[in-house]
Design a protein around this motif. Structure first.
Motif, PDB file in Angstrom:
ATOM      1  N   GLY A 282      -1.694 -15.136 -25.601  1.00  0.00           N
ATOM      2  CA  GLY A 282      -2.140 -14.608 -26.850  1.00  0.00           C
ATOM      3  C   GLY A 282      -0.778 -13.834 -27.470  1.00  0.00           C
ATOM      4  N   THR A 283       0.021 -13.083 -26.480  1.00  0.00           N
ATOM      5  CA  THR A 283       1.294 -12.531 -26.608  1.00  0.00           C
ATOM      6  C   THR A 283       2.300 -12.745 -25.439  1.00  0.00           C
ATOM      7  OG1 THR A 283       0.597 -10.359 -25.496  1.00  0.00           O
ATOM      8  CG2 THR A 283       0.033 -10.579 -28.137  1.00  0.00           C
ATOM      9  N   GLN A 284       3.440 -12.754 -25.874  1.00  0.00           N
ATOM     10  CA  GLN A 284       4.619 -12.846 -24.853  1.00  0.00           C
ATOM     11  C   GLN A 284       5.206 -11.864 -24.576  1.00  0.00           C
ATOM     12  OE1 GLN A 284       6.686 -16.748 -24.854  1.00  0.00           O
ATOM     13  NE2 GLN A 284       5.349 -17.643 -26.639  1.00  0.00           N
ATOM     14  N   ASN A 285       5.210 -11.088 -23.533  1.00  0.00           N
ATOM     15  CA  ASN A 285       5.878  -9.841 -23.733  1.00  0.00           C
ATOM     16  C   ASN A 285       5.754  -9.203 -21.981  1.00  0.00           C
ATOM     17  OD1 ASN A 285       6.869  -7.216 -24.465  1.00  0.00           O
ATOM     18  ND2 ASN A 285       4.916  -6.839 -25.660  1.00  0.00           N
ATOM     19  N   ARG A 286       6.711  -8.226 -21.578  1.00  0.00           N
ATOM     20  CA  ARG A 286       6.843  -7.267 -20.716  1.00  0.00           C
ATOM     21  C   ARG A 286       5.521  -6.618 -20.606  1.00  0.00           C
ATOM     22  NH1 ARG A 286       9.246  -2.610 -18.614  1.00  0.00           N
ATOM     23  NH2 ARG A 286       9.703  -2.587 -16.421  1.00  0.00           N
ATOM     24  N   VAL A 287       4.526  -6.607 -19.658  1.00  0.00           N
ATOM     25  CA  VAL A 287       3.173  -5.978 -19.628  1.00  0.00           C
ATOM     26  C   VAL A 287       3.339  -5.067 -18.275  1.00  0.00           C
ATOM     27  CG1 VAL A 287       0.968  -6.066 -19.605  1.00  0.00           C
ATOM     28  CG2 VAL A 287       2.550  -8.064 -20.621  1.00  0.00           C
ATOM     29  N   PRO A 288       2.862  -3.649 -18.714  1.00  0.00           N
ATOM     30  CA  PRO A 288       3.009  -2.759 -17.636  1.00  0.00           C
ATOM     31  C   PRO A 288       1.477  -2.878 -16.877  1.00  0.00           C
ATOM     32  CG  PRO A 288       2.659  -1.569 -19.480  1.00  0.00           C
ATOM     33  CD  PRO A 288       3.044  -3.138 -20.068  1.00  0.00           C
ATOM     34  N   PHE A 289       1.380  -2.437 -15.555  1.00  0.00           N
ATOM     35  CA  PHE A 289       0.039  -2.635 -14.892  1.00  0.00           C
ATOM     36  C   PHE A 289      -0.793  -1.381 -15.511  1.00  0.00           C
ATOM     37  CE2 PHE A 289       2.229  -5.640 -12.544  1.00  0.00           C
ATOM     38  CZ  PHE A 289       1.682  -5.884 -11.249  1.00  0.00           C
ATOM     39  N   GLU A 290      -2.085  -1.726 -15.651  1.00  0.00           N
ATOM     40  CA  GLU A 290      -2.834  -0.918 -15.915  1.00  0.00           C
ATOM     41  C   GLU A 290      -3.863  -0.283 -14.928  1.00  0.00           C
ATOM     42  OE1 GLU A 290      -4.970  -2.770 -19.588  1.00  0.00           O
ATOM     43  OE2 GLU A 290      -3.336  -2.078 -20.970  1.00  0.00           O
ATOM     44  N   SER A 291      -3.907  -0.840 -13.829  1.00  0.00           N
ATOM     45  CA  SER A 291      -4.547  -0.337 -12.772  1.00  0.00           C
ATOM     46  C   SER A 291      -3.749  -0.774 -11.451  1.00  0.00           C
ATOM     47  CB  SER A 291      -5.967  -1.043 -12.573  1.00  0.00           C
ATOM     48  OG  SER A 291      -5.820  -2.385 -12.504  1.00  0.00           O
ATOM     49  N   GLN A 292      -4.249  -0.237 -10.113  1.00  0.00           N
ATOM     50  CA  GLN A 292      -3.420  -0.559  -8.955  1.00  0.00           C
ATOM     51  C   GLN A 292      -3.507  -1.999  -8.670  1.00  0.00           C
ATOM     52  OE1 GLN A 292      -4.860   1.867  -5.804  1.00  0.00           O
ATOM     53  NE2 GLN A 292      -5.320   3.709  -7.144  1.00  0.00           N
TER      54      GLN A 292
ATOM     55  N   TRP B  89      -0.998   7.255  -4.343  1.00  0.00           N
ATOM     56  CA  TRP B  89      -1.800   7.045  -5.603  1.00  0.00           C
ATOM     57  C   TRP B  89      -2.461   8.333  -5.751  1.00  0.00           C
ATOM     58  CZ3 TRP B  89      -0.449   3.413  -8.867  1.00  0.00           C
ATOM     59  CH2 TRP B  89       0.137   1.980  -8.383  1.00  0.00           C
ATOM     60  N   PHE B  90      -2.466   8.925  -6.845  1.00  0.00           N
ATOM     61  CA  PHE B  90      -3.144  10.048  -7.422  1.00  0.00           C
ATOM     62  C   PHE B  90      -4.620   9.908  -6.844  1.00  0.00           C
ATOM     63  CE2 PHE B  90      -5.415  12.666 -10.316  1.00  0.00           C
ATOM     64  CZ  PHE B  90      -5.027  14.087  -9.895  1.00  0.00           C
ATOM     65  N   ASP B  91      -5.393   8.999  -7.166  1.00  0.00           N
ATOM     66  CA  ASP B  91      -6.570   8.744  -7.144  1.00  0.00           C
ATOM     67  C   ASP B  91      -7.085   8.698  -5.599  1.00  0.00           C
ATOM     68  OD1 ASP B  91      -7.379   8.560  -9.631  1.00  0.00           O
ATOM     69  OD2 ASP B  91      -7.929   6.241  -9.688  1.00  0.00           O
ATOM     70  N   ASP B  92      -6.157   8.360  -4.730  1.00  0.00           N
ATOM     71  CA  ASP B  92      -6.348   8.132  -3.251  1.00  0.00           C
ATOM     72  C   ASP B  92      -6.711   9.488  -2.570  1.00  0.00           C
ATOM     73  OD1 ASP B  92      -6.533   5.480  -3.158  1.00  0.00           O
ATOM     74  OD2 ASP B  92      -4.563   5.322  -2.517  1.00  0.00           O
ATOM     75  N   LEU B  93      -6.069  10.549  -3.321  1.00  0.00           N
ATOM     76  CA  LEU B  93      -6.198  11.939  -2.394  1.00  0.00           C
ATOM     77  C   LEU B  93      -7.467  12.297  -2.819  1.00  0.00           C
ATOM     78  CD1 LEU B  93      -2.924  13.757  -4.297  1.00  0.00           C
ATOM     79  CD2 LEU B  93      -3.269  13.109  -1.727  1.00  0.00           C
ATOM     80  N   TYR B  94      -8.324  11.920  -3.941  1.00  0.00           N
ATOM     81  CA  TYR B  94      -9.716  12.298  -3.995  1.00  0.00           C
ATOM     82  C   TYR B  94     -10.620  11.284  -3.388  1.00  0.00           C
ATOM     83  CZ  TYR B  94      -7.398  15.879  -6.673  1.00  0.00           C
ATOM     84  OH  TYR B  94      -6.548  16.868  -7.229  1.00  0.00           O
ATOM     85  N   ALA B  95     -10.327   9.960  -3.664  1.00  0.00           N
ATOM     86  CA  ALA B  95     -11.260   8.958  -2.945  1.00  0.00           C
ATOM     87  C   ALA B  95     -11.261   9.026  -1.598  1.00  0.00           C
ATOM     88  CB  ALA B  95     -10.697   7.758  -3.558  1.00  0.00           C
ATOM     89  N   HIS B  96     -10.060   9.401  -1.173  1.00  0.00           N
ATOM     90  CA  HIS B  96     -10.010   9.334   0.751  1.00  0.00           C
ATOM     91  C   HIS B  96      -9.300  10.714   0.924  1.00  0.00           C
ATOM     92  CE1 HIS B  96     -10.620   5.008   0.438  1.00  0.00           C
ATOM     93  NE2 HIS B  96      -9.790   5.065  -0.568  1.00  0.00           N
ATOM     94  N   PRO B  97      -9.967  11.782   1.065  1.00  0.00           N
ATOM     95  CA  PRO B  97      -9.564  12.982   1.557  1.00  0.00           C
ATOM     96  C   PRO B  97      -8.700  13.239   2.404  1.00  0.00           C
ATOM     97  CG  PRO B  97     -11.902  13.384   0.959  1.00  0.00           C
ATOM     98  CD  PRO B  97     -11.618  11.805   1.173  1.00  0.00           C
TER      99      PRO B  97
ATOM    100  N   HIS C 198      13.212  12.569   4.105  1.00  0.00           N
ATOM    101  CA  HIS C 198      12.063  11.721   4.224  1.00  0.00           C
ATOM    102  C   HIS C 198      11.161  11.988   2.920  1.00  0.00           C
ATOM    103  CE1 HIS C 198      13.079  10.890   8.438  1.00  0.00           C
ATOM    104  NE2 HIS C 198      13.180  12.167   8.674  1.00  0.00           N
ATOM    105  N   SER C 199      10.703  10.921   2.446  1.00  0.00           N
ATOM    106  CA  SER C 199       9.655  10.909   1.426  1.00  0.00           C
ATOM    107  C   SER C 199       8.526   9.974   1.490  1.00  0.00           C
ATOM    108  CB  SER C 199      10.507  10.400   0.104  1.00  0.00           C
ATOM    109  OG  SER C 199      10.687   8.845   0.309  1.00  0.00           O
ATOM    110  N   GLY C 200       7.414  10.375   0.930  1.00  0.00           N
ATOM    111  CA  GLY C 200       6.111   9.375   0.937  1.00  0.00           C
ATOM    112  C   GLY C 200       5.554   9.319  -0.298  1.00  0.00           C
ATOM    113  N   GLN C 201       4.849   8.454  -0.805  1.00  0.00           N
ATOM    114  CA  GLN C 201       4.322   8.046  -1.844  1.00  0.00           C
ATOM    115  C   GLN C 201       2.896   7.924  -1.806  1.00  0.00           C
ATOM    116  OE1 GLN C 201       5.906   4.775  -4.395  1.00  0.00           O
ATOM    117  NE2 GLN C 201       6.241   6.322  -6.007  1.00  0.00           N
TER     118      GLN C 201
ATOM    119  N   ALA D  16       0.905  -1.144  -0.003  1.00  0.00           N
ATOM    120  CA  ALA D  16      -0.061   0.122  -0.116  1.00  0.00           C
ATOM    121  C   ALA D  16       0.835   1.250  -0.019  1.00  0.00           C
ATOM    122  CB  ALA D  16      -0.913   0.075   1.363  1.00  0.00           C
ATOM    123  N   LEU D  17       0.368   2.314  -0.589  1.00  0.00           N
ATOM    124  CA  LEU D  17       1.200   3.610  -0.811  1.00  0.00           C
ATOM    125  C   LEU D  17       0.520   4.523   0.400  1.00  0.00           C
ATOM    126  CD1 LEU D  17       1.641   4.060  -4.483  1.00  0.00           C
ATOM    127  CD2 LEU D  17       3.226   2.906  -2.878  1.00  0.00           C
TER     128      LEU D  17
END
Length: 378
Positions: free
Chosen positions: A258-268, A222-230, A217-220, A65-66
């Protein structure tokens, strides 16, 4: 009736083809199920091979979790009137005497425009000396100046204003509408508001990650979480560095897909079923739905829970087995979470190898028969 020599030649060709195919490995996309199971620690390998069930899913389907640490979350918003190093102030001073300290003859006030707050947070006011401005409000600074001047001129009146340009700034880089250095002002004192001021994000919001670096220090998050969880939004501090980037997690798909590849995540989060669908599903001509494997290096703590052992040290190689044909196979695959750097591998069905063997034999036999027919005709 074909001559005996021709029939003999074709028989020899068939025998040669069988010998050739049996002695040479046919092309395939990777190891079969038996070879993968042979890599188990229970046999001759060093990987734990586990059939996915509800218990395994509960343990293995943990996604990092971020979020921000308490030091970020508990930081209060900067007051809109708090002065910071780098701010510019305007001072107006009135004196109730004809021959004042600062006011010119014939005037009742003097204006000190663009008084810069230095890096240490101080300003200099004639006859009042060096005054601490950073961390104070304009009203507090006014009282300090009045107190200093009151000893030298009767009942001075002072006005302190902050001019345009706030010394408290943040830098925003990465996938935003407008990168740059932005002042922390009343409307932009929080992370979400500051990102809006920078034009929002330019990558799909569901896979946009926001990193805030504050000192060491740093923190990270998800952009969506800033709005889904104020409640996840944080107050900004001067010199914060904000970086927005697209999620860099990925998995690798190999085998009869179907394809053999390195695949990026399209959702969390991505399940095994979604991962297979993302690469075009199973290859209908080759895939064995009972042999879907996920290869992963599991942290020590998770590996110990999975296999019920406490003597494991360090990350462990784990192979998860998904049988899509089982009574709950599709549900298990739907609930199994794919993680960064996973390898999803689908084995070939036994009949596909049989088909390859037949194709290889008939192809070889056809070539050999043609050669035999040529020789017989000579």
């Amino acid at each position: 009736m074909k001559p005996l020599s021709l029939r003999l030649a074709k028989g020899v060709a068939l025998l040669a083809a069988l010998v050739l195919v049996s002695s040479c490995g046919l092309p395939r996309s990777g190891p079969n199920k038996s070879e993968i199971f042979a890599g188990s620690v229970m046999r001759e390998g060093d990987a734990f091979v586990l059939l996915v069930d509800d218990r395994v899913n509960r343990i293995a389907s943990v996604t990092p979790a971020l979020g921000f640490a308490e030091s970020f979350v508990n930081a209060g918003q900067l007051g809109s009137d708090t002065i910071s190093p780098g701010d510019t102030l305007s001072l107006t001073i009135w004196e109730n005497v004809e021959d004042g300290l600062l006011v010119a003859e014939g005037q009742n006030a003097t204006v000190l425009e663009e008084v810069q707050v230095d890096g240490a947070g101080f300003i200099f006011v004639p006859y009042a000396g060096r005054i601490r401005a950073a961390g104070n409000t304009p009203e507090a600074i006014r009282r300090i100046i009045v107190e200093k001047l009151n000893e030298q001129t009767p009942d001075p009146q002072v006005q302190v204003r902050r001019l345009a340009g706030n010394g408290a700034t943040v830098s925003i880089t990465g996938a935003v509408g407008a990168q740059g250095v932005y002042p922390i002002e009343r409307p932009t004192r929080t992370l979400a508001a500051m990102l809006a001021a920078a034009g929002g994000v330019t990558v799909p919001p569901e896979i946009a990650q926001v990193t805030v670096i504050r000192g060491d220090h740093s923190g990270q998050i998800w952009f969506d979480d800033l709005y889904a969880h104020p409640g996840h939004d944080i107050a900004l501090r001067s010199n914060d560095r904000i970086f927005v980037e697209q999620d860099r997690r990925s998995f690798t798909a190999l085998g009869a897909t179907g394809t053999q590849n390195r695949v990026p995540f399209e959702s969390q989060t991505i399940s095994a079923i979604e991962a297979i669908a993302q690469v075009g599903g199973l290859n209908q001509a080759l895939a064995d739905p009972t042999g879907v494997f996920v290869f992963r290096n599991e942290p020590e703590a998770i590996a110990q829970q999975l296999v019920g052992r406490t003597d494991l040290q360090g990350a462990q190689r784990v192979v998860y087995v998904l049988d899509l044909t089982g009574p709950n196979g599709m549900f298990m695959a739907r609930d199994f979470a794919i993680r960064d750097e996973d390898t999803v591998y689908v084995t070939e069905a036994p009949f596909s190898q049989f088909n390859k063997t037949i194709a290889a034999i008939t192809g070889t036999l056809g070539q050999t028969t043609a050669a035999a027919d040529t020789l017989a005709g000579n």
